[in-house]
Scaffold this motif. Structure first.
Motif, PDB file in Angstrom:
ATOM      1  N   GLN A   1     -11.957 -15.093  -2.660  1.00 15.39           N
ATOM      2  CA  GLN A   1     -12.485 -14.332  -1.518  1.00 15.39           C
ATOM      3  C   GLN A   1     -12.190 -12.837  -1.647  1.00 15.39           C
ATOM      4  O   GLN A   1     -13.047 -12.001  -1.365  1.00 15.39           O
ATOM      5  CB  GLN A   1     -11.888 -14.871  -0.213  1.00 15.39           C
ATOM      6  N   VAL A   2     -10.973 -12.492  -2.094  1.00 14.17           N
ATOM      7  CA  VAL A   2     -10.600 -11.068  -2.151  1.00 14.17           C
ATOM      8  C   VAL A   2     -11.099 -10.383  -3.425  1.00 14.17           C
ATOM      9  O   VAL A   2     -11.271  -9.164  -3.449  1.00 14.17           O
ATOM     10  CB  VAL A   2      -9.060 -10.873  -2.014  1.00 14.17           C
ATOM     11  N   THR A   3     -11.325 -11.169  -4.496  1.00 13.52           N
ATOM     12  CA  THR A   3     -11.830 -10.569  -5.738  1.00 13.52           C
ATOM     13  C   THR A   3     -13.357 -10.619  -5.814  1.00 13.52           C
ATOM     14  O   THR A   3     -13.981  -9.722  -6.375  1.00 13.52           O
ATOM     15  CB  THR A   3     -11.261 -11.281  -6.977  1.00 13.52           C
ATOM     16  N   GLY A   4     -13.935 -11.687  -5.284  1.00 13.25           N
ATOM     17  CA  GLY A   4     -15.392 -11.797  -5.234  1.00 13.25           C
ATOM     18  C   GLY A   4     -16.045 -12.250  -6.521  1.00 13.25           C
ATOM     19  O   GLY A   4     -17.275 -12.365  -6.569  1.00 13.25           O
ATOM     20  N   SER A   5     -15.277 -12.510  -7.580  1.00 13.56           N
ATOM     21  CA  SER A   5     -15.885 -12.941  -8.838  1.00 13.56           C
ATOM     22  C   SER A   5     -14.981 -13.938  -9.559  1.00 13.56           C
ATOM     23  O   SER A   5     -13.763 -13.936  -9.364  1.00 13.56           O
ATOM     24  CB  SER A   5     -16.158 -11.744  -9.747  1.00 13.56           C
ATOM     25  N   ALA A   6     -15.623 -14.762 -10.415  1.00 17.87           N
ATOM     26  CA  ALA A   6     -14.879 -15.797 -11.136  1.00 17.87           C
ATOM     27  C   ALA A   6     -13.924 -15.199 -12.167  1.00 17.87           C
ATOM     28  O   ALA A   6     -12.756 -15.590 -12.249  1.00 17.87           O
ATOM     29  CB  ALA A   6     -15.855 -16.754 -11.823  1.00 17.87           C
TER      30      ALA A   6
ATOM     31  N   SER B   1      -8.121  -2.785  -5.255  1.00 23.00           N
ATOM     32  CA  SER B   1      -7.711  -3.408  -3.996  1.00 23.00           C
ATOM     33  C   SER B   1      -7.861  -4.923  -4.080  1.00 23.00           C
ATOM     34  O   SER B   1      -6.971  -5.682  -3.682  1.00 23.00           O
ATOM     35  CB  SER B   1      -8.556  -2.854  -2.841  1.00 23.00           C
ATOM     36  N   GLY B   2      -9.003  -5.367  -4.643  1.00 25.97           N
ATOM     37  CA  GLY B   2      -9.245  -6.803  -4.795  1.00 25.97           C
ATOM     38  C   GLY B   2      -8.250  -7.450  -5.731  1.00 25.97           C
ATOM     39  O   GLY B   2      -7.724  -8.533  -5.462  1.00 25.97           O
ATOM     40  N   LEU B   3      -7.961  -6.754  -6.847  1.00 28.01           N
ATOM     41  CA  LEU B   3      -7.001  -7.286  -7.812  1.00 28.01           C
ATOM     42  C   LEU B   3      -5.601  -7.364  -7.207  1.00 28.01           C
ATOM     43  O   LEU B   3      -4.869  -8.341  -7.416  1.00 28.01           O
ATOM     44  CB  LEU B   3      -6.982  -6.411  -9.069  1.00 28.01           C
ATOM     45  N   GLY B   4      -5.233  -6.332  -6.435  1.00 23.10           N
ATOM     46  CA  GLY B   4      -3.922  -6.307  -5.779  1.00 23.10           C
ATOM     47  C   GLY B   4      -3.748  -7.459  -4.806  1.00 23.10           C
ATOM     48  O   GLY B   4      -2.727  -8.159  -4.819  1.00 23.10           O
ATOM     49  N   GLN B   5      -4.771  -7.690  -3.971  1.00 23.53           N
ATOM     50  CA  GLN B   5      -4.695  -8.791  -3.012  1.00 23.53           C
ATOM     51  C   GLN B   5      -4.735 -10.147  -3.714  1.00 23.53           C
ATOM     52  O   GLN B   5      -4.077 -11.098  -3.288  1.00 23.53           O
ATOM     53  CB  GLN B   5      -5.847  -8.681  -2.016  1.00 23.53           C
ATOM     54  N   GLY B   6      -5.509 -10.213  -4.797  1.00 28.67           N
ATOM     55  CA  GLY B   6      -5.572 -11.460  -5.570  1.00 28.67           C
ATOM     56  C   GLY B   6      -4.245 -11.774  -6.226  1.00 28.67           C
ATOM     57  O   GLY B   6      -3.777 -12.916  -6.215  1.00 28.67           O
ATOM     58  N   LEU B   7      -3.613 -10.740  -6.794  1.00 27.80           N
ATOM     59  CA  LEU B   7      -2.306 -10.906  -7.430  1.00 27.80           C
ATOM     60  C   LEU B   7      -1.265 -11.354  -6.408  1.00 27.80           C
ATOM     61  O   LEU B   7      -0.443 -12.246  -6.682  1.00 27.80           O
ATOM     62  CB  LEU B   7      -1.887  -9.586  -8.083  1.00 27.80           C
TER      63      LEU B   7
ATOM     64  N   GLY C   1       6.439  -5.743  -9.436  1.00 27.69           N
ATOM     65  CA  GLY C   1       7.035  -5.886  -8.105  1.00 27.69           C
ATOM     66  C   GLY C   1       6.641  -4.762  -7.175  1.00 27.69           C
ATOM     67  O   GLY C   1       6.274  -4.990  -6.012  1.00 27.69           O
ATOM     68  N   ILE C   2       6.699  -3.526  -7.671  1.00 26.52           N
ATOM     69  CA  ILE C   2       6.310  -2.360  -6.860  1.00 26.52           C
ATOM     70  C   ILE C   2       4.841  -2.459  -6.464  1.00 26.52           C
ATOM     71  O   ILE C   2       4.465  -2.177  -5.319  1.00 26.52           O
ATOM     72  CB  ILE C   2       6.592  -1.047  -7.623  1.00 26.52           C
ATOM     73  N   PHE C   3       3.995  -2.886  -7.415  1.00 22.64           N
ATOM     74  CA  PHE C   3       2.562  -3.031  -7.140  1.00 22.64           C
ATOM     75  C   PHE C   3       2.314  -4.034  -6.017  1.00 22.64           C
ATOM     76  O   PHE C   3       1.519  -3.785  -5.106  1.00 22.64           O
ATOM     77  CB  PHE C   3       1.838  -3.471  -8.415  1.00 22.64           C
ATOM     78  N   ILE C   4       3.007  -5.179  -6.079  1.00 21.13           N
ATOM     79  CA  ILE C   4       2.837  -6.211  -5.039  1.00 21.13           C
ATOM     80  C   ILE C   4       3.269  -5.690  -3.670  1.00 21.13           C
ATOM     81  O   ILE C   4       2.561  -5.848  -2.670  1.00 21.13           O
ATOM     82  CB  ILE C   4       3.642  -7.474  -5.415  1.00 21.13           C
ATOM     83  N   VAL C   5       4.443  -5.033  -3.618  1.00 21.49           N
ATOM     84  CA  VAL C   5       4.979  -4.536  -2.343  1.00 21.49           C
ATOM     85  C   VAL C   5       4.106  -3.419  -1.777  1.00 21.49           C
ATOM     86  O   VAL C   5       3.732  -3.447  -0.599  1.00 21.49           O
ATOM     87  CB  VAL C   5       6.444  -4.051  -2.534  1.00 21.49           C
ATOM     88  N   VAL C   6       3.758  -2.441  -2.621  1.00 19.71           N
ATOM     89  CA  VAL C   6       2.982  -1.286  -2.152  1.00 19.71           C
ATOM     90  C   VAL C   6       1.559  -1.702  -1.758  1.00 19.71           C
ATOM     91  O   VAL C   6       1.039  -1.248  -0.729  1.00 19.71           O
ATOM     92  CB  VAL C   6       2.947  -0.173  -3.229  1.00 19.71           C
ATOM     93  N   SER C   7       0.925  -2.566  -2.566  1.00 16.10           N
ATOM     94  CA  SER C   7      -0.441  -2.985  -2.236  1.00 16.10           C
ATOM     95  C   SER C   7      -0.479  -3.755  -0.917  1.00 16.10           C
ATOM     96  O   SER C   7      -1.435  -3.639  -0.142  1.00 16.10           O
ATOM     97  CB  SER C   7      -1.047  -3.830  -3.360  1.00 16.10           C
ATOM     98  N   THR C   8       0.576  -4.530  -0.625  1.00 15.67           N
ATOM     99  CA  THR C   8       0.653  -5.233   0.664  1.00 15.67           C
ATOM    100  C   THR C   8       0.792  -4.237   1.807  1.00 15.67           C
ATOM    101  O   THR C   8       0.175  -4.401   2.863  1.00 15.67           O
ATOM    102  CB  THR C   8       1.837  -6.228   0.689  1.00 15.67           C
ATOM    103  N   LEU C   9       1.610  -3.200   1.591  1.00 11.73           N
ATOM    104  CA  LEU C   9       1.775  -2.163   2.618  1.00 11.73           C
ATOM    105  C   LEU C   9       0.449  -1.496   2.964  1.00 11.73           C
ATOM    106  O   LEU C   9       0.187  -1.191   4.126  1.00 11.73           O
ATOM    107  CB  LEU C   9       2.780  -1.109   2.146  1.00 11.73           C
ATOM    108  N   PHE C  10      -0.389  -1.296   1.947  1.00 11.17           N
ATOM    109  CA  PHE C  10      -1.670  -0.622   2.178  1.00 11.17           C
ATOM    110  C   PHE C  10      -2.760  -1.562   2.682  1.00 11.17           C
ATOM    111  O   PHE C  10      -3.559  -1.179   3.534  1.00 11.17           O
ATOM    112  CB  PHE C  10      -2.136   0.075   0.890  1.00 11.17           C
ATOM    113  N   THR C  11      -2.812  -2.781   2.138  1.00  8.53           N
ATOM    114  CA  THR C  11      -3.910  -3.693   2.486  1.00  8.53           C
ATOM    115  C   THR C  11      -3.600  -4.570   3.702  1.00  8.53           C
ATOM    116  O   THR C  11      -4.518  -5.005   4.403  1.00  8.53           O
ATOM    117  CB  THR C  11      -4.266  -4.609   1.294  1.00  8.53           C
TER     118      THR C  11
END
Length: 439
Positions: free
Chosen positions: A38-43, A196-202, A402-412
């Motif tokens: 849903q968040v990435t939109g592609s297979a 953004s999609g990759l961050g939420q998918g991760l 780890g920083i990517f996961i935490v920061v992307s959650t803060l933004f998204t």
């Protein structure tokens, strides 16, 4: 040295490997694909998120293993944080595990068990919360019977949970029907930002990979930690990554991506397409056993957190929370865990709760990865039976992940992140008050 001396070095490679696989594979692999698609939109971007999640997890496991071998004490990550940063941060981790991580896992998996159970037996969804509550209560009851009963059930569930995964992958890969799964070019779906999609998918995949931190807790009991620990982590987590990629490939091959997006019944529907209605139902029952076992695993581990904190007298009502029943179970601590999980069942859905717990725990995971580098500089003479492979590249990749996961959650998901931070920070005044009262 005292605790280290008491540990018997009797665990071999195969036991370590089964620990890696058994602690990481739970319910997430079946129910996170709908979110990732849903968040990435592609297979192909869905598969990329699972691949990156696996690589970050491998680096995380290899990094943490150095601390586990150097500080092989009961408590695992709490001890690593305590040794590196001091008592207050280690308390904050224990607090976050007690009020968010373990109860949220129990609540989220009880909810997803309930929705799958209702779907399988055509029960009205209005009964989903009562069924989820029944699941949480029954798991608590099993654990109140004693660690032996809970342990026996956990062994059964660990063996059983690999069966539906193996069946879906083996038969799904060779099934004729299905949609094409283009691997290249990798791109996000329509109107979805790539990063953004990759961050939420991760972030979503991290719930399925979670559990790897427990691997290092056996480091002090390995016969050959230098050889067996990195092998068990690399082979185990690499194997899990391949399994997750294959099962997601089967889902994407079996069902149109539009049917997967946001559909919590993806695994059950894919099983029906592959095996027919009756076979699909049998596989779904296997998935339910796997999820129930995962809940039991979190309940078993989680109830020991408030108990350990109560022994240290760092939380209110420490006397009651540290009291053991005749079966050797901290009843009050178990009921506190259940009470928090019940509240979460009422206020949060599966994906909300899993995103919350992943965000909070990854703050402490990232601190743990950094601790490996800090202690290398601060305590170069520390005994390290195992040293992180490809240092410092491996811990740096883990820290960046780890920083990517935490920061992307803060933004998204700003609201969710702030709730997680707020609940965690409530632990500070609790700690200060308990510390003052207990001297």
């Amino acid at each position: 040295m005292g605790k280290d001396a008491q540990l018997k070095k009797n665990i071999g490679f195969w036991a370590a490997l089964s620990t890696v696989i058994g602690t990481a594979i739970g319910g997430g692999v079946f129910f996170k694909t709908p979110v990732v698609t849903q968040v990435t939109g592609s297979a192909n971007m869905t598969l990329l998120a699972w691949l990156i999640g696996g690589l970050v997890t491998i680096c995380a496991g290899l990094t943490t293993a150095e601390l586990s071998a150097a500080i092989p004490e009961t408590g695992g990550m709490v001890e690593y944080i305590h040794h590196t940063y001091g008592k207050t941060p280690s308390f904050m981790l224990g607090w976050a595990e007690m009020v968010i991580y373990f109860p949220a896992n129990i609540a989220a998996l009880s909810i997803i068990f309930s929705t799958q159970f209702s779907s399988l037996f055509n029960i009205n969804q209005k009964y989903s919360i009562p069924i989820a509550l029944l699941v949480a209560f029954s798991i608590t009851f099993i654990n109140l019977l004693g660690s032996k009963a809970a342990g026996h059930f956990q062994t059964f569930a660990t063996i059983f949970k690999l069966i539906p995964i193996a069946i879906i992958i083996i038969f799904g890969l060779f099934a004729k029907q299905g949609a094409p799964v283009p691997l290249f070019p990798i791109q996000a779906g329509h109107n979805i930002n790539f990063f953004s999609g990759l961050g939420q998918g991760l972030l979503a995949t991290m719930f399925a990979y979670d559990g790897w931190i427990q691997v290092g807790n056996i480091a002090g009991e390995l016969k050959k930690p230098k050889e067996d620990l990195p092998k068990a982590i690399i082979i185990g987590l690499l194997g899990i990554t391949v399994i997750y990629l294959l099962i997601n490939f089967v889902f994407l091959k079996t069902l149109p991506i539009g049917q997967i997006m946001g559909n919590d019944s993806t695994a059950a529907e894919a099983a029906k397409v592959i095996f027919g209605d009756f076979g699909g139902r049998l596989v779904t029952i296997g998935i339910l056993v796997s999820v129930y076992g995962a809940i039991n695993g979190y309940a078993m581990t989680g109830l020991r957190v408030p108990y350990a904190m109560a022994l240290d007298k760092t939380i209110p009502f420490s006397k009651q929370l540290s009291h053991l029943s005749k079966q050797g179970i901290p009843v009050a601590a178990t009921l506190v865990q259940l009470a928090i999980a019940i509240v979460m069942i009422f206020v949060g859905g599966f994906n909300t709760l899993t995103d919350l717990l992943v965000f909070v725990i990854w703050i402490f995971y990232t601190m743990t990865f950094a601790a490996t580098i800090i202690l290398r500089k601060r305590e170069p003479d520390m005994k390290r039976p195992y040293k992180t492979l490809f240092y410092p590249v491996t811990p740096i990749i883990a820290i960046i992940g780890g920083i990517f996961i935490v920061v992307s959650t803060l933004f998204t998901q700003t609201g969710l992140a702030l709730i997680g931070l707020g609940i965690t920070l409530i632990g500070l005044p609790v700690y200060w008050i308990a510390k003052k009262r207990n001297g």
